[in-house]
Design an enzyme around this catalytic site. Structure first.
Site, PDB file in Angstrom:
ATOM      1  N   ASN A 150       0.685  -1.327   0.045  1.00 31.64           N
ATOM      2  CA  ASN A 150      -0.021   0.040  -0.139  1.00 31.64           C
ATOM      3  C   ASN A 150       1.004   1.518  -0.382  1.00 31.64           C
ATOM      4  O   ASN A 150       0.951   2.402  -0.905  1.00 31.64           O
ATOM      5  CB  ASN A 150      -1.252   0.154   1.023  1.00 31.64           C
ATOM      6  CG  ASN A 150      -0.119  -0.108   2.633  1.00 31.64           C
ATOM      7  OD1 ASN A 150       1.248  -0.518   2.493  1.00 31.64           O
ATOM      8  ND2 ASN A 150      -0.841   0.566   3.689  1.00 31.64           N
ATOM      9  N   GLU A 248       3.352  -5.395  12.616  1.00 33.78           N
ATOM     10  CA  GLU A 248       2.562  -4.234  12.150  1.00 33.78           C
ATOM     11  C   GLU A 248       1.326  -4.543  10.931  1.00 33.78           C
ATOM     12  O   GLU A 248       1.609  -5.039   9.601  1.00 33.78           O
ATOM     13  CB  GLU A 248       3.392  -3.134  11.716  1.00 33.78           C
ATOM     14  CG  GLU A 248       4.501  -2.590  12.306  1.00 33.78           C
ATOM     15  CD  GLU A 248       3.828  -1.697  13.447  1.00 33.78           C
ATOM     16  OE1 GLU A 248       3.026  -1.753  13.263  1.00 33.78           O
ATOM     17  OE2 GLU A 248       4.593  -2.174  14.448  1.00 33.78           O
ATOM     18  N   CYS A 282      -3.125   0.842   6.056  1.00 24.97           N
ATOM     19  CA  CYS A 282      -3.463   0.719   7.656  1.00 24.97           C
ATOM     20  C   CYS A 282      -4.384   2.163   9.138  1.00 24.97           C
ATOM     21  O   CYS A 282      -4.876   1.167   9.065  1.00 24.97           O
ATOM     22  CB  CYS A 282      -2.918   0.197   8.570  1.00 24.97           C
ATOM     23  SG  CYS A 282      -1.350   1.104   8.465  1.00 24.97           S
ATOM     24  N   GLU A 461       7.538   0.165  16.253  1.00 29.84           N
ATOM     25  CA  GLU A 461       8.305   1.000  15.106  1.00 29.84           C
ATOM     26  C   GLU A 461       8.723   2.545  16.120  1.00 29.84           C
ATOM     27  O   GLU A 461       8.347   2.878  16.376  1.00 29.84           O
ATOM     28  CB  GLU A 461       8.348   0.551  14.350  1.00 29.84           C
ATOM     29  CG  GLU A 461       7.817  -0.755  13.691  1.00 29.84           C
ATOM     30  CD  GLU A 461       7.710  -0.547  11.956  1.00 29.84           C
ATOM     31  OE1 GLU A 461       6.534  -0.220  11.190  1.00 29.84           O
ATOM     32  OE2 GLU A 461       8.503  -0.936  11.706  1.00 29.84           O
TER      33      GLU A 461
END
Ligand code: NDP
Length: 480
Positions: A150, A248, A282, A461
């Site tokens: 994405n 993630e 996301c 992260e």
């Protein structure tokens, strides 16, 4: 047709099988390049190169490492237009967005972590004059970085930059749906003088090339961004091997609108948080909860402006939504619209595939879609759709808004709209998500911890979190 090659040991090389996969331009619906169909042999070769490069890269003076990574960032800046065009053609996103967000951020990621390495320090703890503890953090070794389609170069660099800055050597795998900018990036690494084997990029299918990375015994840590189902598979393989894991994963993020919000700002930003990048982020807020007294006004304005959004050729600067990434993904998203209807939802805007004239006649376009009339428990409101589809639901009290927001297995991000500061903090505190925005969305500071709770992931992260992930801590206690 152009071939997208692997980058192993400092060279661009054919996959060992000699096989290639078709790479589609989603706005035209046709194959425009070929991507290496790599397997475990290529991964083995890459690990050999990465192991060989590790001793000198991990012990290189930090300033030298920093300079090389900054050179890569400078080359990204130099090639901004070219990379943005390539990202748009490969992914279907608008070239405007690719330039302002994806490629800009890829460079920012490299700069941020190149310079962070210069400031990274170990901790020391003095114990009442009796002893001193100091903690060293050594690069963990050869690591695997796997990223989705994405935000291709943006998320690829978000992983490899901290890994390289920490002194690790890397086996990276971009999604086979969007491999082009990682390929161009490998050429920039060669031009910048990144030593051979420090970064190796393996192209190909997740289940084959990706799985070979996860299973490789000499890869000690895996940083993965992608879907929750894939995350589970990766954990099932990597956890028993005691690999360090950063996951993630997906989201089903709430966008909570209280009646006292700044209406114009809320509508404007909610359109962005719903439909930016065709809803394929996301962090998009796919479930909009609106306080009942504002519901009619919000719905009518939001639907009106959704219908005004321009879907079209991603290379046209006036386009706001481009093509979805693939035919399969378009079908999946349209399938969710059908499901929503079966579940009793009412489509107030969009809901259909869109045919564009001219060059893009066979592209994977879809109308931005707004659905009402569903409850929070239905599949449409529980499963990640990852497309330009949002639902709107009413709430009456703050408690109800919280219960609705927390009613999925996901916990990535949430947005809260209110002018009542106390309430904003109170609600933020109780939402089970790793990232909360109050009166804004996707406002990023790279120093902050980034990641999700529940089934949206494991670990964080961003900032020092990522550098720490790619290092192994060792505490030394000295008795005074
Ligand atoms: P996938 O999980 O399908 O794939 C992600 C990456 O993993 C791809 O490179 C894929 O390769 C690879 N892969 C697939 N199977 C395996 C395997 N068995 N072993 C190793 N690697 C594998 O996700 P998508 O690419 O479809 O991306 C969309 C998803 O990513 C959404 O769920 C979205 O929410 C999530 N995402 C999460 C973010 C976050 O920060 N939390 C940010 C952005 C996206 P290939 O494509 O070649 O199959």
């Amino acid at each position: 047709m152009e071939k997208i090659l692997n980058y192993i040991g400092g060279k661009l090389v054919e996959p060992s099988s000699g096989k290639y996969l078709d790479n589609f331009n989603p706005s035209e619906g046709k194959v425009y390049s070929l991507v290496a169909d790599s397997d475990e042999n290529d991964v083995n070769e890459a690990v050999r190169a990465a192991k060989q490069a590790f001793p000198s890269w991990s012990t290189m003076p930090t300033e030298e490492r920093c300079k090389i990574l900054l050179r890569v960032a400078d080359l990204i800046d130099r090639d901004l237009e070219k990379l943005a065009l390539a990202e748009s053609i490969d992914n279907g996103k608008t070239v405007k967005l690719a330039k302002a967000v994806d490629i800009y951020r890829a460079s920012a990621n490299m700069k941020f972590y190149a310079t962070a390495a210069m400031h990274f320090a170990s901790e020391a703890h003095v114990n009442d004059g009796d002893s001193i503890n100091y903690t060293t953090r050594m690069p963990i070794g050869v690591v695997g970085c796997i990223s989705p389609w994405n935000l291709p170069l943006y998320l690829f660099t978000w992983k490899i930059a901290p890994a390289l800055a920490a002194g690790c050597t890397v086996i990276g795998k971009p999604s086979e749906l969007t491999p082009m900018t990682a390929f161009l990036f490998s050429k920039l690494c060669i031009e910048a003088g990144l030593p051979a084997g420090v970064l190796n990029i393996i192209h190909g299918l997740g289940g084959k090339a990706g799985q070979a990375i996860i299973e490789h015994t000499e890869i000690t840590a895996i940083s993965f961004t992608g879907g929750t189902v894939t995350g589970k598979k990766i954990a099932a393989t990597a956890a028993p091997m005691f690999k360090k894991l950063s996951l993630e994963l997906g989201g089903k993020n709430p966008n909570i609108v209280f009646a006292d919000c700044d209406f114009e700002q809320t509508i404007k930003t909610s359109l962005l948080s719903s439909f930016t990048n065709q809803g394929e982020i996301c962090l998009c807020g796919s479930r909009i909860f609106v306080e009942r007294s504002l519901l009619d006004r919000f719905v009518s304005e939001f639907v009106k402006r959704t219908k005004e959004l321009k879907v079209g050729d991603p290379l046209d600067s006036s386009t706001q939504l481009g093509a979805l990434v693939s035919e399969a993904h378009l079908k999946k998203v349209l399938g969710y619209v059908s499901l929503a209807k079966e579940e009793g939802g009412k489509i107030l805007a969009g809901g259909n595939q869109l045919k564009i004239d001219g060059r893009c006649a066979n592209g994977y376009f879809m109308e931005p879609t707004v659905i009402v009339g569903l409850d929070e428990k239905c599949r449409t409101n529980q499963e990640e759709i990852f497309g330009p589809v949002v639902t709107i639901m009413p709430f009456d009290t703050e408690e109800e808004a919280l219960a609705l927001a927390n009613s999925t297995l996901y916990g990535l991000s949430a947005t809260i709209w209110t002018e009542n500061l106390k309430r904003a903090h109170r609600v933020a505190h109780q939402i089970k998500s790793g990232i909360i925005w109050i009166n804004c969305w996707l406002h990023r500071d790279l120093r902050t911890a980034f990641g999700g709770m529940k089934q949206s992931g494991v670990g964080r992260e961003g900032g020092w979190e990522a550098i720490k992930f790619f290092t192994e801590a060792k505490n030394v206690c000295v008795k005074l």
